[in-house]
Design a protein around this motif. Structure first.
Motif, PDB file in Angstrom:
ATOM      1  N   TRP A  20      36.752 -39.869 103.394  1.00  0.00           N
ATOM      2  CA  TRP A  20      35.988 -39.185 102.374  1.00  0.00           C
ATOM      3  C   TRP A  20      36.589 -40.139 101.084  1.00  0.00           C
ATOM      4  CZ3 TRP A  20      38.144 -35.343 105.751  1.00  0.00           C
ATOM      5  CH2 TRP A  20      36.962 -34.944 106.923  1.00  0.00           C
ATOM      6  N   HIS A  47      22.045 -30.057  96.171  1.00  0.00           N
ATOM      7  CA  HIS A  47      21.509 -30.742  97.499  1.00  0.00           C
ATOM      8  C   HIS A  47      20.343 -30.283  97.791  1.00  0.00           C
ATOM      9  CE1 HIS A  47      25.850 -31.728  98.067  1.00  0.00           C
ATOM     10  NE2 HIS A  47      25.820 -32.730  99.078  1.00  0.00           N
ATOM     11  N   GLU A  68      22.206 -30.006 105.764  1.00  0.00           N
ATOM     12  CA  GLU A  68      21.924 -31.412 105.462  1.00  0.00           C
ATOM     13  C   GLU A  68      22.182 -32.372 106.370  1.00  0.00           C
ATOM     14  OE1 GLU A  68      24.234 -29.737 103.830  1.00  0.00           O
ATOM     15  OE2 GLU A  68      25.903 -31.181 103.672  1.00  0.00           O
ATOM     16  N   TRP A  69      22.942 -31.523 107.232  1.00  0.00           N
ATOM     17  CA  TRP A  69      23.403 -32.537 108.788  1.00  0.00           C
ATOM     18  C   TRP A  69      22.575 -32.271 109.606  1.00  0.00           C
ATOM     19  CZ3 TRP A  69      27.623 -35.826 109.969  1.00  0.00           C
ATOM     20  CH2 TRP A  69      28.331 -36.492 109.052  1.00  0.00           C
ATOM     21  N   HIS A 116      20.800 -38.771 100.271  1.00  0.00           N
ATOM     22  CA  HIS A 116      21.712 -38.207 101.066  1.00  0.00           C
ATOM     23  C   HIS A 116      21.545 -38.999 102.419  1.00  0.00           C
ATOM     24  CE1 HIS A 116      24.361 -35.126 103.031  1.00  0.00           C
ATOM     25  NE2 HIS A 116      24.756 -34.869 101.768  1.00  0.00           N
ATOM     26  N   HIS A 117      22.335 -38.680 103.506  1.00  0.00           N
ATOM     27  CA  HIS A 117      22.629 -39.364 104.635  1.00  0.00           C
ATOM     28  C   HIS A 117      21.050 -39.434 105.349  1.00  0.00           C
ATOM     29  CE1 HIS A 117      26.849 -38.324 103.681  1.00  0.00           C
ATOM     30  NE2 HIS A 117      26.867 -37.468 104.489  1.00  0.00           N
ATOM     31  N   ASP A 214      29.629 -41.130  98.852  1.00  0.00           N
ATOM     32  CA  ASP A 214      30.137 -40.111  99.440  1.00  0.00           C
ATOM     33  C   ASP A 214      30.435 -40.660 100.911  1.00  0.00           C
ATOM     34  OD1 ASP A 214      28.757 -36.880 100.988  1.00  0.00           O
ATOM     35  OD2 ASP A 214      30.743 -37.573 100.686  1.00  0.00           O
ATOM     36  N   ARG A 243      34.670 -41.250  96.166  1.00  0.00           N
ATOM     37  CA  ARG A 243      34.399 -41.538  97.757  1.00  0.00           C
ATOM     38  C   ARG A 243      33.632 -42.919  97.741  1.00  0.00           C
ATOM     39  NH1 ARG A 243      32.776 -35.148  99.522  1.00  0.00           N
ATOM     40  NH2 ARG A 243      34.525 -34.491  98.986  1.00  0.00           N
ATOM     41  N   GLY A 255      38.693 -32.951  99.076  1.00  0.00           N
ATOM     42  CA  GLY A 255      37.927 -32.799 100.139  1.00  0.00           C
ATOM     43  C   GLY A 255      37.133 -31.674  99.780  1.00  0.00           C
ATOM     44  N   ASP A 256      35.941 -31.418 100.434  1.00  0.00           N
ATOM     45  CA  ASP A 256      35.188 -30.270 100.253  1.00  0.00           C
ATOM     46  C   ASP A 256      35.939 -28.999 100.295  1.00  0.00           C
ATOM     47  OD1 ASP A 256      31.955 -31.164 101.578  1.00  0.00           O
ATOM     48  OD2 ASP A 256      33.550 -32.307 100.447  1.00  0.00           O
ATOM     49  N   TRP A 473      34.240 -27.192 105.670  1.00  0.00           N
ATOM     50  CA  TRP A 473      35.463 -27.465 106.009  1.00  0.00           C
ATOM     51  C   TRP A 473      36.513 -26.794 105.036  1.00  0.00           C
ATOM     52  CZ3 TRP A 473      37.333 -31.483 108.752  1.00  0.00           C
ATOM     53  CH2 TRP A 473      36.146 -32.354 109.354  1.00  0.00           C
ATOM     54  N   HIS A 475      40.987 -26.567 104.293  1.00  0.00           N
ATOM     55  CA  HIS A 475      42.170 -27.365 104.276  1.00  0.00           C
ATOM     56  C   HIS A 475      43.406 -26.531 103.754  1.00  0.00           C
ATOM     57  CE1 HIS A 475      39.236 -30.783 103.601  1.00  0.00           C
ATOM     58  NE2 HIS A 475      38.417 -29.758 102.779  1.00  0.00           N
TER      59      HIS A 475
HETATM   60  C1  JFZ Z   1      29.913 -35.072 102.443  1.00  0.00           C
HETATM   61  C2  JFZ Z   1      28.586 -34.875 103.133  1.00  0.00           C
HETATM   62  O1  JFZ Z   1      28.658 -35.374 104.471  1.00  0.00           O
HETATM   63  C3  JFZ Z   1      27.988 -33.489 102.885  1.00  0.00           C
HETATM   64  O2  JFZ Z   1      26.952 -33.473 103.693  1.00  0.00           O
HETATM   65  C4  JFZ Z   1      28.089 -32.996 101.669  1.00  0.00           C
HETATM   66  O3  JFZ Z   1      27.223 -33.732 100.852  1.00  0.00           O
HETATM   67  C5  JFZ Z   1      29.539 -32.951 101.239  1.00  0.00           C
HETATM   68  C6  JFZ Z   1      29.435 -32.954  99.584  1.00  0.00           C
HETATM   69  O4  JFZ Z   1      29.864 -34.355 101.332  1.00  0.00           O
HETATM   70  O5  JFZ Z   1      31.004 -34.319 103.594  1.00  0.00           O
HETATM   71  C7  JFZ Z   1      32.219 -34.000 103.512  1.00  0.00           C
HETATM   72  C8  JFZ Z   1      32.889 -34.856 102.481  1.00  0.00           C
HETATM   73  C9  JFZ Z   1      34.268 -34.763 102.333  1.00  0.00           C
HETATM   74  C10 JFZ Z   1      34.984 -33.747 103.276  1.00  0.00           C
HETATM   75  C11 JFZ Z   1      34.103 -33.049 104.233  1.00  0.00           C
HETATM   76  C12 JFZ Z   1      32.837 -33.108 104.240  1.00  0.00           C
HETATM   77  N1  JFZ Z   1      36.212 -33.473 103.441  1.00  0.00           N
HETATM   78  O6  JFZ Z   1      36.693 -34.598 102.500  1.00  0.00           O
HETATM   79  O7  JFZ Z   1      36.858 -32.478 103.654  1.00  0.00           O
END
Ligand code: JFZ
Length: 587
Positions: A20, A47, A68-69, A116-117, A214, A243, A255-256, A473, A475
């Protein structure tokens, strides 16, 4: 129907900070190109893609977590996934309404997913026919329409771009459920899709405020540099986030959903979902309320960061009404308290058990998340000059009595908070106060001692990241790798003598079993077990193991109002895998 274990099969990248771009240096606040960004503090993330049309469902199975995944989780072939474009027709897409909502929410910039992905472009790309104009019945350039609406409203616009993962393309990364990427040539993908599309975005849509990259994952420094160079050549003021990978970028995207425990130097941002997904998922209505959003925004600004909150429009182009209503409430509060956020930043005083503090010039703004018992608010800090205090709103506010104390001031507040979401007190200080020496423990609150603030001997403080729902996610800074000779210490001083309850927040695996601990405050000792909390002992499919935090009471002690040291020590060697996030003292 997806089986349980295929849900997380084959993590695309494994979990490392470079996935990331976290290793990026902390951005440079002296870079004047970022001034407007720092002053803005609050933005809208959008998104929107083919996944929005799927809304988290595939073949009658509902996937909870980030929508989105879905292609990754349902292991949909690129060929089958591409067919979804034929039904993407957002008849209710109204970019002016999206921009108006951002304005009403107090958001000062917008960043939208251009690709996106999934590999699908929300704009007319000459590079790939897998785009909204050539591949869908909608047939119009959605980003051009949004860019026009942003220009009309003077709203800075940026584009999210997934530069390494592209599940539609054989030469990209991330699609590890088909063999289409077996003969990957990533340089070819970079030259034939990424760089040309970035040029399209930077030459066809006016001024681009951000390119938000990203999951850099496997991209190498030369490749990140090539992208950065392309951005700099075409729009030098376009801000690039960390990123992009390989320690590059103008600012750090944490991180998200990550809010740092301590103030962060440099330019950085926290990004949050509004519910538990970035892309629209029909079953996810776990909306953060206005109070939670404001609390998170204020905690980020108080540490010097910017906060970007996501909206996920559905396949028709509609931002879920509940999401929009909550954003409008956030905006109404921000309109009343603009000076406490816009152009504001970290204060010298840090966080408090009852809330946080932002500063704007000579003015300090106390954000009271927990109203003080008996209406007396204690503000730790060294205030050398007279302080004026008043409840804050644009219309002014009643003056408050300020009672000076040793290393703190006390404010007599009305017995109950006003109806505002988060009451704010403005302090006018002739001289900037300094932080109180050490941690002051305040009566009537839970006074938290975080892992990041402990003095450590033979124990580590590391950030653990894990997913609750898929992609959701979390942390936490944790004390871990305990040994028999480990010690974690926190110094503090109770403001008054008090009978205090000491609690521990931790996570540990069943394999680790129950572990025994001692906690000393001065000569007083507590001895207690940390019973196994059910943390996964290993992650599934390469994803990190899931933490299972719980909080236990270690015991109650009588504390005098004097400098104290709290020491936490394990009584057994087996405690090495226990993750402790904090010790707290409550009265
Ligand atoms: C990514 C992308 O895979 C997700 O779909 C979304 O767009 C997000 C904003 O970014 O996902 C992440 C990126 C970073 C972390 C976790 C998911 N992180 O650092 O914990």
């Amino acid at each position: 129907m997806a089986s349980k274990n295929t849900e997380h099969e084959g993590c695309a990248f494994g979990i490392d900070p470079e996935m990331w771009g976290e290793r990026m240096t902390r951005g440079d606040t002296s870079d004047c190109r970022t001034d407007w960004f720092r002053m803005s503090r609050f933005g809208m993330f959008i998104h929107w893609g083919l996944y929005s049309e799927l809304a988290g469902e595939w073949n009658g199975y509902s996937y909870h977590g980030i929508g989105e995944w879905l292609q990754f989780r349902a292991r949909i072939s690129a060929a089958d996934y591409a067919k979804i474009a034929s039904r993407f027709n957002p008849r209710e897409y109204d970019p002016r309404a999206w921009v108006a909502l951002a304005k009403a929410a107090g958001m000062r910039y917008i960043i939208i997913t251009s690709k996106h992905h999934e590999g699908f472009a929300l704009y007319k790309s000459a590079v790939s026919a897998f785009n909204i104009v050539d591949a869908t019945p909608y047939g119009k350039d959605a980003l051009a329409e949004l860019a026009a609406a942003c220009r009309e409203a003077d709203m800075p616009l940026g584009f999210y771009y997934s530069q390494t993962q592209d599940w539609h393309e054989p030469d990209a990364f991330g699609n590890n459920w088909e063999d289409i990427q077996a003969k990957r040539n990533f340089d070819r993908y970079l030259e034939q899709k990424v760089l040309p599309q970035i040029r399209e975005l930077l030459t066809g849509y006016g001024k681009v405020a951000f390119l938000w990259f990203d999951t850099p994952g496997a991209i190498d420094a030369a490749q990140s540099q090539k992208i950065l160079q392309t951005v700099r050549e075409l729009q030098p003021d376009c801000l690039v986030n960390s990123r992009i990978g390989n320690n590059m970028g103008d600012y750090q995207s944490l991180g998200d959903q990550e809010i740092p425990a301590t103030a962060h130097a440099g330019m950085w941002e926290t990004i949050d979902t509004h519910n538990d997904t970035w892309g629209y998922v029909a079953t996810d209505s776990c909306w953060k309320g206005p109070r939670e959003i404001l609390t998170r925004l204020l905690r980020v600004v108080a540490k010097g960061g910017c906060y970007m909150l996501n909206v996920g429009p559905d396949g028709a182009g509609v931002i879920p009404p509940l999401s929009a209503d909550i954003l409008r409430e956030v905006g109404a509060w921000l309109q009343q308290h603009a000076d406490a956020v816009y152009g504001a930043g970290l204060s010298p005083l840090g966080d408090f058990p009852w809330g946080t503090c932002t500063s704007n010039g000579a003015r300090l703004f106390l954000h009271v998340f927990i109203w003080p018992p008996q209406g007396r608010l204690v503000v730790p800090g060294i205030f050398r000059e007279k302080v004026n205090a008043r409840m804050w709103s644009r219309q002014g506010g009643e003056s408050l009595e300020v009672i000076p104390g040793e290393n703190h001031i006390a404010l007599n507040l009305p017995m109950h908070a006003s109806s505002l979401l988060i009451p704010v007190i403005e302090l006018e200080c002739q001289q900037t106060p300094q932080p109180a020496p050490g941690v002051m423990v305040l009566e009537g609150y839970r006074n938290e001692f975080p892992a990041s603030r402990a003095k450590l001997t033979e124990v580590e403080c590391t950030k653990q990241s894990w997913m609750e729902k898929f992609g959701d996610w979390k942390h936490a800074d944790c004390l871990t790798q305990w040994k028999r000779e480990s010690v974690a210490e926190w110094r503090f001083k109770p403001l008054l003598s008090m009978r205090a309850t000491i609690q521990i927040e931790y996570s540990s695996t069943f394999e680790n079993g129950d572990t025994k601990w001692q906690l000393w405050i001065g000569s007083q000792k507590l001895e207690f077990p940390l019973i196994a909390s059910g943390e996964d002992s290993t992650g599934i499919g390469g994803w990190p193991r899931r933490m299972r935090f719980r909080t236990i009471i270690a015991g109650t002690l009588q504390l005098n109002a004097e400098e104290q040291c709290l020491r936490l020590v394990p009584l057994e060697r087996e405690a090495n895998a226990v993750n402790i996030t904090s010790v707290s003292i409550s009265t």
